[in-house]
Design an enzyme around this catalytic site. Sequence first.
Site: not given
Ligand code: PGA
Length: 259
Positions: A67, A136, A138, A143
């Site tokens: 992404d 959450d 994702h 999302e």
């Molecule tokens: P993080 O993010 O590794 O900073 O916890 C994970 C994600 O949002 O996929």
Amino acid sequence: MEIVIQPDAEKAGALAARIVAQVIREKPHAVIGFPTGSTPLGFYTNLVRMHKENGLDFSRITTFNLDEFVGLAPAHPGSYHAYMDRHLFAYVNVDRDRVHIPDGLASDIPSYCRRYEDDIQAAGGIDIQILGIGVDGHIGFNEPTSSLGSRTRIKTLTEQTRRENAADFGSEDRVPHHVLTMGVGTIMESRMVLLLAFGAKKAAIVAQTVEGPVTAMVPASVLQHHPRTTFILDEAAAAKLTKIEYYRYVYDHKPDWQK
Ligand code: PGA
């Protein structure tokens, strides 16, 4: 799904790097899907070390990142282009012509996203996709309520995800609202998936993802349908799994042919 629990994030990142290094050694032209975020930092440190100390050769791999933020130029320090340079690409012998990161400045977003999908197909598909997971649920920036069959496209971040990313931008109001992300369906076509999750903050969503129902409310839960997915967790992220002793038992008794 295989659930591997490591004593801490450092050991978990090192294990993930050993698995990816093995893929590269067995298939020098491997296609690798890379994530960003705080979780894979130790993983990248280990890949860089393996390149420097053991000559791990990145020259023939092809890479696809999950992404990117819409509106950010590659040089913007908050972009995932900049992240990948900072943590991996500047230190290994990757061929820049084989690196793919969604272009946050693409003018015709739908046709750009179709081309990203076509490029993945033309490269032969992703051999191994590494993922983090949001609190959450994702994966990539898919999302909750993302279609489980979705493809690369533009998505709107939740306020919670923008808050989670505020530190990289200095403040929440500077975090872009939109992103380009591989879809859940795109991720599901990878031949192998490694999902990394560390820390107590991730324990509840890891338990929902692994042991809860498959639902678009927890996009990562669709990995229950993926034939070759390994979760690499530290103790804190694994703490809410009800079958934790079973997962330890399975890993401890893994037959040699499966390793
Ligand atoms: P993080 O993010 O590794 O900073 O916890 C994970 C994600 O949002 O996929």
